[in-house]
Each structure stands twice: as C-alpha cells, then as structure tokens.
Design a protein around this motif. Structure first.
Motif, PDB file in Angstrom:
ATOM      1  N   LEU A 195       0.832  -1.204   0.000  1.00  0.00           N
ATOM      2  CA  LEU A 195       0.000   0.000   0.000  1.00  0.00           C
ATOM      3  C   LEU A 195       0.865   1.253   0.000  1.00  0.00           C
ATOM      4  N   ARG A 198       2.344   1.758  -3.402  1.00  0.00           N
ATOM      5  CA  ARG A 198       1.374   2.332  -4.352  1.00  0.00           C
ATOM      6  C   ARG A 198       1.179   3.812  -4.096  1.00  0.00           C
ATOM      7  N   GLN A 199       1.034   4.147  -2.818  1.00  0.00           N
ATOM      8  CA  GLN A 199       0.811   5.559  -2.487  1.00  0.00           C
ATOM      9  C   GLN A 199       2.030   6.418  -2.855  1.00  0.00           C
ATOM     10  N   GLU A 202       1.954   7.034  -6.543  1.00  0.00           N
ATOM     11  CA  GLU A 202       0.976   8.056  -6.923  1.00  0.00           C
ATOM     12  C   GLU A 202       1.479   9.452  -6.547  1.00  0.00           C
ATOM     13  N   GLN A 203       2.129   9.533  -5.397  1.00  0.00           N
ATOM     14  CA  GLN A 203       2.704  10.827  -5.002  1.00  0.00           C
ATOM     15  C   GLN A 203       3.784  11.270  -5.991  1.00  0.00           C
ATOM     16  N   VAL A 234      -5.153  11.153  -4.577  1.00  0.00           N
ATOM     17  CA  VAL A 234      -4.342  11.278  -3.364  1.00  0.00           C
ATOM     18  C   VAL A 234      -5.213  11.617  -2.159  1.00  0.00           C
ATOM     19  N   HIS A 237      -6.751   8.805  -0.259  1.00  0.00           N
ATOM     20  CA  HIS A 237      -5.901   7.849   0.476  1.00  0.00           C
ATOM     21  C   HIS A 237      -6.374   7.671   1.939  1.00  0.00           C
TER      22      HIS A 237
END
Length: 397
Positions: A195, A198-199, A202-203, A234, A237
């Motif tokens: 996770l 993935r975050q 995306e950031q 974002v 999240h």
C-alpha cells in the motif's frame, strides 16, 4: 465338670496309663520322649473330635493296631477308640444311658481345651493376634480390610509421588490467552508495504504532473485536468498502518507466545495437581473409613478377658503391648483366657511346663484353686518327685 480319672492305651507314645488326678494342678513328668505329652494329647483326642484328629495324624502307638482313651468326668464318661484308620466315640451319662450324638454333647461341653496359655505367651505378636482372632467372633473380615487398606495406601502413595513430581509451579506471565500467528502479522506487513509503495508511486506521479504543468504551459489546461484527477486520488488515500510498530510487534511476538505456552503449561499443572489432591484426599478418606470399620468391629468384639485387644503390632492388654507385660502377668492373662474358653469342662492343658519357675507354678495353682479349675501340666523330670511320672509310655510313680 473336671476329669476324675484318665485311662489311655496305645495312644501315641503311651502303652497303658491310668491317672486319678488330685488337687487342682496335675503335673505329668518324666524324661523326654517317654509319653508325657501323649497324656495331655489323649485328653484332647478324647474330647476334641475333628479338630483334635486333624492335629494328630497317627493317634495309635507305633506297632499297635488299636488305641483307646476313657475320661471319667463324673456326670459323663467319654470313651474314644481307634482301630486302624477307624475311630468310634461313646458318651455315657452317670446312670449308664448313652447319647445318640456323642460328639454333639462334647462340642456343647468342651470350649477351647486346645488353647495352651503358656504356649500363647511364647508366640510372636503376629501369631498371638491370629490365635486371639481364632477365638473371637468379629462381624468383619480383618484380612480383607487389611488388603483393602493396603491397596488404598499404595494408591495414595503413588498419587502423592505424582503430585510431588509436578514440582514448584511459577506465577503466570501476563500474556494473551492464545498464541498469535507470525504468518498473519508478516502478511499484514507485506500488505502495508504494498500500500505504501502504491501511495508513493501516486505521489511521485503528482510531482511529475506538477513539473509538467511548469514546463508545459501550453498544455496547462490538459494537465490541470490530469492534476485534478490525481489530486483527487491522493485525497482519497486512507492512513497507512504504522509499519515500524508492526515490525516491533513481530520482534516481540515469539516472547509473547512463549509466555502463552508457559501459562498454558502452568494451568495444566495446576489442574493436574488439584485432580491428584482430590484423588489423594479420597483415598485418605477411604483409609480412614477402613480404619474406622476395623475399630468399630474391635470395639464390639467380646474378648475372653477384659482389657485384651490388639493393634497392628500385636496383642495388647490394658492398652499396653502384651509382650511388655511381666512374665507373671502374661501367664495370669493367658490362664484367664483359657478359663474363659472352657467354662463348663473346667480343664486346662499346659504343654512344655518345664519353662515355668516355682513362682509361676504357684501362680497357676492359686488361680486354678480360686476359679475351681483343673490344670494338667507337662514337665520334664526335675528330680523333685512331684507329679505323675511317665516312663516308656506307662506310669512309673
């Protein structure tokens, strides 16, 4: 009722004897192997029936084919004869009338003429108990009680040994009730890592978009739309789990699980010890019950002499071991037992009376006179000239 005259022929070592006792104590004396004991055995053989015959396999003198004993008891005359392996008994009243069931008459008359008070004093504690129990009627089987008690005692000993083997039980360590799974926690860590990755991706893409906005002014509007979408993603999240905390939990997991296992073992040992304690207490109660049953039976038993009893070590008198009583007191109690066992035919036999000293002989004579009993005593000749002398199976003096 006493013996007025004894006549015996070919009984054991005897050839022919006729004895008319005088006084309360009749001493039968002589050298060894001359027939002294046979005189006293003849009395028992005449009266004792099956019990006496079982104790004397060969009542007929060696070399002879018949034997006889006649006892004049005043009110009765008893005659028992042996021919080969056959025996016959006759009991006549003073007027000459015969009894149809002669042994029945004797059984109702004779108590325990086989009880030798002097022999009783020489028995071991165990054998004295056996002799005493043989003449006392109890409502319980003491041998069976003893077996039951020993079984319960052995079981209790084994239970006690198992309880001690458990050893000291430590205090439980604070821990959960069940062990946790390391695999589950590792899976959670992996999911959290994915996770986060993935975050982070995306950031990173957001940053790229911002660069693109700066560098590509011409494409600003398009990238604004892209930026808006990516910012929205974002904003959606969720808060990521604390990976460091979970890794710390993983490090302490095995220690926690060891505490859980230790606590489970403690609980099992406590339960086992409590179960053993309950079984131990139950067996203790069983042993106490058996002891009480025995004590109650003995309390109700009618012993031949007041104050007489026994414990696990042997016969007691007035609560003291019989073996610790003086020689005179042992003879006094044993003679009183013999008298109580023969209330009607007031005759007592004492074999091997050579062990009696002058004081004990005087004591027996005194008790016999006081209670109106007749005592027949066998003694090896001592040169005193006292008593009926038996030599080679006959009366010599």
């Amino acid at each position: 009722m006493k013996i007025i005259k004894l006549t015996a022929e070919n009984v054991k070592r005897l050839r022919a004897v006729e004895i008319t006792p005088d006084g309360t104590v009749q001493v039968i004396t002589g050298r060894n192997a001359q027939g002294k004991t046979s005189v006293l055995d003849a009395i028992w053989l005449a009266l004792g029936g099956g019990a006496a015959s079982r104790e004397t396999v060969r009542p007929i003198r060696d070399g002879e084919d018949h034997a006889s004993v006649t006892l004049d008891l005043g009110d009765l005359t008893v005659t028992r004869t042996w021919t080969g392996d056959k025996t016959s008994l006759s009991v006549k009243a003073a007027d000459g009338a015969k009894y149809s069931s002669p042994q029945g008459v004797l059984d109702s008359l004779v108590g325990r003429l086989s009880f030798d008070p002097l022999e009783f004093t020489r028995l071991s504690g165990r054998d004295q108990v056996s002799a005493l129990l043989d003449i006392v009627s109890l409502d319980v089987d003491l041998d069976d009680l003893a077996r039951q008690r020993q079984t319960a005692y052995d079981q209790r000993t084994e239970i006690g040994r198992q309880g001690k083997a458990i050893g000291d039980i430590p205090t439980p360590t604070p821990a959960p009730d069940a062990e946790a799974s390391a695999g589950d926690l590792i899976a959670k860590i992996r999911e959290a890592g994915a996770l986060i990755e993935r975050q982070q991706n995306e950031q990173r893409r957001v940053q790229e978009a911002r660069v693109q906005v700066a560098d590509l002014t011409a494409a600003l509007q398009a990238w604004k739309d892209t930026l808006a979408k990516r910012e929205a993603a974002v904003a959606a999240h969720v808060a990521a789990p604390d990976v460091a905390a979970m890794e710390a939990e993983l490090d302490s997991l095995e220690e926690t699980n060891r505490a859980v296992r230790a606590n489970a073992d403690i609980a099992q040992r406590v339960a086992r010890r409590e179960a053993l304690r309950a079984e131990y207490d139950a067996l203790t109660a069983r042993i106490d019950g058996l002891d009480k049953t025995k004590a109650d039976a003995l309390a109700q038993a009618q012993f031949p002499v007041d104050g007489l009893g026994f414990d696990e070590h042997g016969v007691t008198y007035q609560g003291v071991p019989f073996s610790q009583a003086s020689s005179a007191e042992q003879i006094r109690v044993s003679l009183a037992m013999a008298m109580s066992l023969n209330p009607r035919l007031r005759v007592i036999r004492i074999l091997d009376g050579s062990l009696l000293d002058a004081d004990n002989l005087a004591l027996i004579s005194e008790m016999a006179a006081a209670q109106d009993y007749q005592v027949w005593i066998e003694r090896v000749a001592d040169g005193s000239g006292v008593g009926v002398v038996i030599e080679d199976g006959a009366v010599s003096a």
